[in-house]
Design a protein around this motif. Structure first.
Motif, PDB file in Angstrom:
ATOM      1  N   VAL A  38      83.541  38.863 107.855  1.00 14.27           N
ATOM      2  CA  VAL A  38      84.428  38.852 109.058  1.00 14.27           C
ATOM      3  C   VAL A  38      85.280  39.916 109.173  1.00 14.27           C
ATOM      4  N   GLU A  39      85.746  40.401 107.688  1.00 12.27           N
ATOM      5  CA  GLU A  39      86.781  41.516 107.812  1.00 12.27           C
ATOM      6  C   GLU A  39      86.223  42.736 108.467  1.00 12.27           C
ATOM      7  N   SER A  40      86.777  43.516 109.142  1.00  9.90           N
ATOM      8  CA  SER A  40      86.678  44.898 109.736  1.00  9.90           C
ATOM      9  C   SER A  40      86.335  45.717 108.741  1.00  9.90           C
ATOM     10  N   PRO A  41      85.506  46.869 108.696  1.00 13.67           N
ATOM     11  CA  PRO A  41      85.045  47.871 107.685  1.00 13.67           C
ATOM     12  C   PRO A  41      86.305  48.488 107.173  1.00 13.67           C
ATOM     13  N   SER A  42      87.253  48.703 108.267  1.00 20.00           N
ATOM     14  CA  SER A  42      88.223  49.794 107.917  1.00 20.00           C
ATOM     15  C   SER A  42      89.436  49.136 106.903  1.00 20.00           C
ATOM     16  N   GLU A  43      89.477  47.672 106.889  1.00 20.42           N
ATOM     17  CA  GLU A  43      90.438  46.881 105.881  1.00 20.42           C
ATOM     18  C   GLU A  43      89.692  46.732 104.608  1.00 20.42           C
ATOM     19  N   VAL A  44      88.410  47.005 104.376  1.00 18.14           N
ATOM     20  CA  VAL A  44      87.837  46.918 103.263  1.00 18.14           C
ATOM     21  C   VAL A  44      88.260  45.774 102.194  1.00 18.14           C
ATOM     22  N   PRO A  45      88.107  44.388 102.568  1.00 17.35           N
ATOM     23  CA  PRO A  45      88.632  43.518 101.760  1.00 17.35           C
ATOM     24  C   PRO A  45      88.171  43.406 100.255  1.00 17.35           C
ATOM     25  N   LEU A  46      86.683  43.716  99.894  1.00 23.62           N
ATOM     26  CA  LEU A  46      86.044  43.588  98.713  1.00 23.62           C
ATOM     27  C   LEU A  46      85.500  45.217  98.909  1.00 23.62           C
ATOM     28  N   ARG A  47      85.634  46.212  97.716  1.00 21.16           N
ATOM     29  CA  ARG A  47      85.096  47.547  98.006  1.00 21.16           C
ATOM     30  C   ARG A  47      83.770  47.339  97.468  1.00 21.16           C
ATOM     31  N   ASN A  48      83.427  46.711  96.199  1.00 17.20           N
ATOM     32  CA  ASN A  48      82.239  46.741  95.675  1.00 17.20           C
ATOM     33  C   ASN A  48      81.868  45.220  94.937  1.00 17.20           C
ATOM     34  N   LEU A  49      80.742  45.388  94.273  1.00 20.75           N
ATOM     35  CA  LEU A  49      80.412  43.886  93.813  1.00 20.75           C
ATOM     36  C   LEU A  49      81.182  43.553  92.602  1.00 20.75           C
ATOM     37  N   GLU A  50      81.745  44.345  91.982  1.00 16.25           N
ATOM     38  CA  GLU A  50      82.693  44.180  90.806  1.00 16.25           C
ATOM     39  C   GLU A  50      83.880  43.386  91.231  1.00 16.25           C
ATOM     40  N   GLU A  51      84.271  44.356  92.279  1.00 21.37           N
ATOM     41  CA  GLU A  51      85.593  43.394  92.754  1.00 21.37           C
ATOM     42  C   GLU A  51      85.239  42.012  93.347  1.00 21.37           C
ATOM     43  N   ALA A  52      84.100  41.749  93.964  1.00 24.42           N
ATOM     44  CA  ALA A  52      83.577  40.526  94.498  1.00 24.42           C
ATOM     45  C   ALA A  52      83.799  39.553  93.285  1.00 24.42           C
ATOM     46  N   PHE A  53      82.955  40.128  92.137  1.00 23.09           N
ATOM     47  CA  PHE A  53      82.995  39.250  91.033  1.00 23.09           C
ATOM     48  C   PHE A  53      84.284  38.806  90.376  1.00 23.09           C
ATOM     49  N   ILE A  54      85.390  39.638  90.502  1.00 26.40           N
ATOM     50  CA  ILE A  54      86.525  39.579  89.938  1.00 26.40           C
ATOM     51  C   ILE A  54      87.285  38.186  90.855  1.00 26.40           C
ATOM     52  N   VAL A  55      86.950  38.632  92.348  1.00 28.83           N
ATOM     53  CA  VAL A  55      87.673  37.420  93.038  1.00 28.83           C
ATOM     54  C   VAL A  55      86.884  36.009  92.996  1.00 28.83           C
ATOM     55  N   THR A 113      81.905  24.163  82.988  1.00 33.19           N
ATOM     56  CA  THR A 113      81.824  24.259  84.375  1.00 33.19           C
ATOM     57  C   THR A 113      82.243  25.642  84.998  1.00 33.19           C
ATOM     58  N   VAL A 114      83.256  25.992  84.221  1.00 30.89           N
ATOM     59  CA  VAL A 114      83.877  27.381  84.882  1.00 30.89           C
ATOM     60  C   VAL A 114      82.589  28.497  84.649  1.00 30.89           C
ATOM     61  N   PHE A 115      82.101  28.500  83.406  1.00 32.25           N
ATOM     62  CA  PHE A 115      80.861  29.393  83.181  1.00 32.25           C
ATOM     63  C   PHE A 115      79.769  29.157  84.428  1.00 32.25           C
ATOM     64  N   VAL A 116      79.269  27.863  84.462  1.00 33.19           N
ATOM     65  CA  VAL A 116      78.294  27.677  85.340  1.00 33.19           C
ATOM     66  C   VAL A 116      78.501  27.993  86.614  1.00 33.19           C
ATOM     67  N   SER A 117      79.694  27.776  87.141  1.00 28.10           N
ATOM     68  CA  SER A 117      80.096  27.759  88.349  1.00 28.10           C
ATOM     69  C   SER A 117      80.359  29.431  88.878  1.00 28.10           C
ATOM     70  N   ASN A 118      80.601  29.984  88.068  1.00 27.55           N
ATOM     71  CA  ASN A 118      80.891  31.492  88.125  1.00 27.55           C
ATOM     72  C   ASN A 118      79.614  32.262  87.931  1.00 27.55           C
ATOM     73  N   LEU A 119      78.725  32.064  87.191  1.00 25.12           N
ATOM     74  CA  LEU A 119      77.369  32.511  87.213  1.00 25.12           C
ATOM     75  C   LEU A 119      76.850  32.102  88.364  1.00 25.12           C
ATOM     76  N   PHE A 120      76.694  30.839  88.751  1.00 26.18           N
ATOM     77  CA  PHE A 120      75.834  30.506  90.059  1.00 26.18           C
ATOM     78  C   PHE A 120      76.311  31.027  91.159  1.00 26.18           C
ATOM     79  N   SER A 121      77.782  31.141  91.485  1.00 23.15           N
ATOM     80  CA  SER A 121      78.301  31.706  92.467  1.00 23.15           C
ATOM     81  C   SER A 121      78.102  33.324  92.558  1.00 23.15           C
ATOM     82  N   ALA A 122      78.135  33.969  91.519  1.00 25.54           N
ATOM     83  CA  ALA A 122      77.948  35.474  91.461  1.00 25.54           C
ATOM     84  C   ALA A 122      76.547  35.508  91.752  1.00 25.54           C
ATOM     85  N   LEU A 123      75.451  35.007  91.284  1.00 32.00           N
ATOM     86  CA  LEU A 123      74.124  35.227  91.424  1.00 32.00           C
ATOM     87  C   LEU A 123      73.776  34.902  93.128  1.00 32.00           C
TER      88      LEU A 123
END
Length: 229
Positions: A38-55, A113-123
């Motif tokens: 949804v966010e516009s490209p100029s705002e760059v909410p998440l710059r790359n996949l690594e940052e997405a994984f952090i979030v 559950t933290v590990f399973v949820s994190n892994l599933f979400s990332a995949l």
């Protein structure tokens, strides 16, 4: 020990916990996808996949620390408040073992559950990225292995951190205090922005995990002093 764990699982229905975990995981995936889309490209909410994984990791840990607070309230604090735990203490089993099993159950459930949820979400986010190209580039095997190891480390740290609300709940035998303290912990460990991200620093939850283990040890050591009347 395993027999006591099974008895705890029978005594307290955890269907609500697993249902909440599934709903939370799907919500986190939807939230990250929507933020990116949804966010516009100029705002760059998440710059790359690594940052997405952090979030994703920050959202997951925040969710399950709060759920661990609710679990602690149900398994321990409510029993102290209602005095039902003293009936349990009349059983021919060590009090330390009984309370230790409860704490072990909370830590194991939280960590797994933290590990399973994190892994599933990332995949799932990676799969969506392969179709919608939210982030540039293709993740390499070394990157993926690093992320999995990071998830494991954070999961173990979160399992220990999840025991901290026990202290605040036992002080006044208060369910609200237990849950509120878990929310405050979430505010401490889940802060993230492009300039500085506490959520990506594993030493913070590891330090809190040590505190949580010390609190668990203190609780187990002092359980014999609990008033039975």
């Amino acid at each position: 020990m395993m027999k006591l764990l099974r008895l705890e699982l029978r005594k307290f229905s955890l269907r609500w916990y697993f249902s909440s975990a599934i709903i939370a995981t799907l919500s986190i995936i939807a939230m990250v996808a929507l933020i990116t889309y949804v966010e516009s490209p100029s705002e760059v909410p998440l710059r790359n996949l690594e940052e997405a994984f952090i979030v994703i990791g920050a959202f997951v840990r925040a969710t399950f620390v709060i759920l661990a607070g609710v679990l602690t309230a149900k398994l321990i604090i409510e029993e102290y408040k209602n005095k039902t735990i003293f009936v349990l203490f009349t059983c021919p089993i060590s009090r330390k073992r009984l309370i230790g099993v409860k704490l072990l159950l909370i830590a194991i459930l939280t960590g797994v559950t933290v590990f399973v949820s994190n892994l599933f979400s990332a995949l799932v986010v990676m799969l969506l990225n392969s179709y919608f190209h939210f982030f540039p580039g293709t993740p390499e095997e070394g990157f993926l292995l690093k992320q999995v190891l990071s998830m494991l480390t954070f999961s173990v740290a979160t399992a220990g951190t999840s025991l901290i609300p026990l202290y605040f709940g036992l002080r006044k035998q208060s369910v609200p205090a237990t849950i509120l303290s878990s929310i405050l912990i979430v505010a401490l460990i889940s802060s993230h922005n492009p300039a500085f991200s506490i959520a990506s620093i594993v030493y913070v939850p590891l330090a809190l995990a040590v505190v949580g283990v010390l609190i668990a040890g203190w609780t187990i050591r002092n359980v014999e002093k609990a008033d039975v009347c």
